[in-house]
Design a protein around this motif. Structure first.
Motif, short mmCIF file in Angstrom:
data_model
loop_
_atom_site.label_atom_id
_atom_site.label_comp_id
_atom_site.label_asym_id
_atom_site.label_seq_id
_atom_site.Cartn_x
_atom_site.Cartn_y
_atom_site.Cartn_z
N HIS A 139 1.95 1.84 -3.50
CA HIS A 139 0.88 2.50 -4.28
C HIS A 139 0.87 4.01 -3.99
CE1 HIS A 139 -2.82 2.73 -6.55
NE2 HIS A 139 -3.36 3.41 -5.55
N ARG A 179 0.83 -1.21 0.00
CA ARG A 179 0.00 0.00 0.00
C ARG A 179 0.86 1.26 0.00
NH1 ARG A 179 -5.23 -1.55 3.70
NH2 ARG A 179 -5.60 -3.55 2.68
N ASP A 231 2.25 -3.43 -7.50
CA ASP A 231 1.46 -2.78 -8.54
C ASP A 231 2.37 -2.49 -9.73
OD1 ASP A 231 -0.30 -1.26 -10.03
OD2 ASP A 231 -0.34 0.44 -8.66
N THR A 232 1.97 -2.95 -10.89
CA THR A 232 2.80 -2.75 -12.08
C THR A 232 2.35 -1.56 -12.90
OG1 THR A 232 1.42 -4.31 -13.33
CG2 THR A 232 3.40 -5.20 -12.24
#
Length: 119
Positions: free
Chosen positions: A66, A63, A93-94
């Protein structure tokens, strides 16, 4: 949950000493967000110092990734555990800035500092 932080050459280094547990991970993420917004670093490093980080700790890191990605900040994470590093790589996250994963804290900090200096 014990957490400490230091600002080194505009790199915010956060050390998670203990596992946050499910009940305190939201509060920990709020603390990290406040540190990022307050210090306005050029890069962030999270060191997982606990022997066996749990899903709650990994959730906080993902998180935070992100959050940093939305702010155009590189987030590096250091964990001595190869299984933890693999889980972080698989869960990252990509869609934004890539999560940088290291086995050693000193390498993570040196790399983040070099990226900051080069920018």
């Amino acid at each position: 949950m014990t957490m400490s932080h230091i600002l080194k050459k505009r790199v915010l280094v956060i050390t998670m000493h203990d596992d946050p547990g499910v009940d305190t991970r939201a509060a920990l993420l709020t603390q990290i967000s406040d540190l990022v917004h307050g210090h306005k670093p050029t890069s962030v490093v999270i060191i997982l110092a606990q022997p066996s980080p749990t899903q709650a700790a990994l959730s906080v890191v993902l998180r935070a990734h992100h959050l940093c990605s939305r702010l155009d900040l590189v987030l590096s994470v250091a964990s001595h555990s190869a299984p933890v590093r693999r889980l972080l790589a698989a869960g990252a996250d990509t869609g934004g800035i890539r999560l940088v994963i290291h086995a050693r804290a000193d390498t993570a900090i040196a790399t983040a500092t070099a990226l900051t200096t080069a920018a």
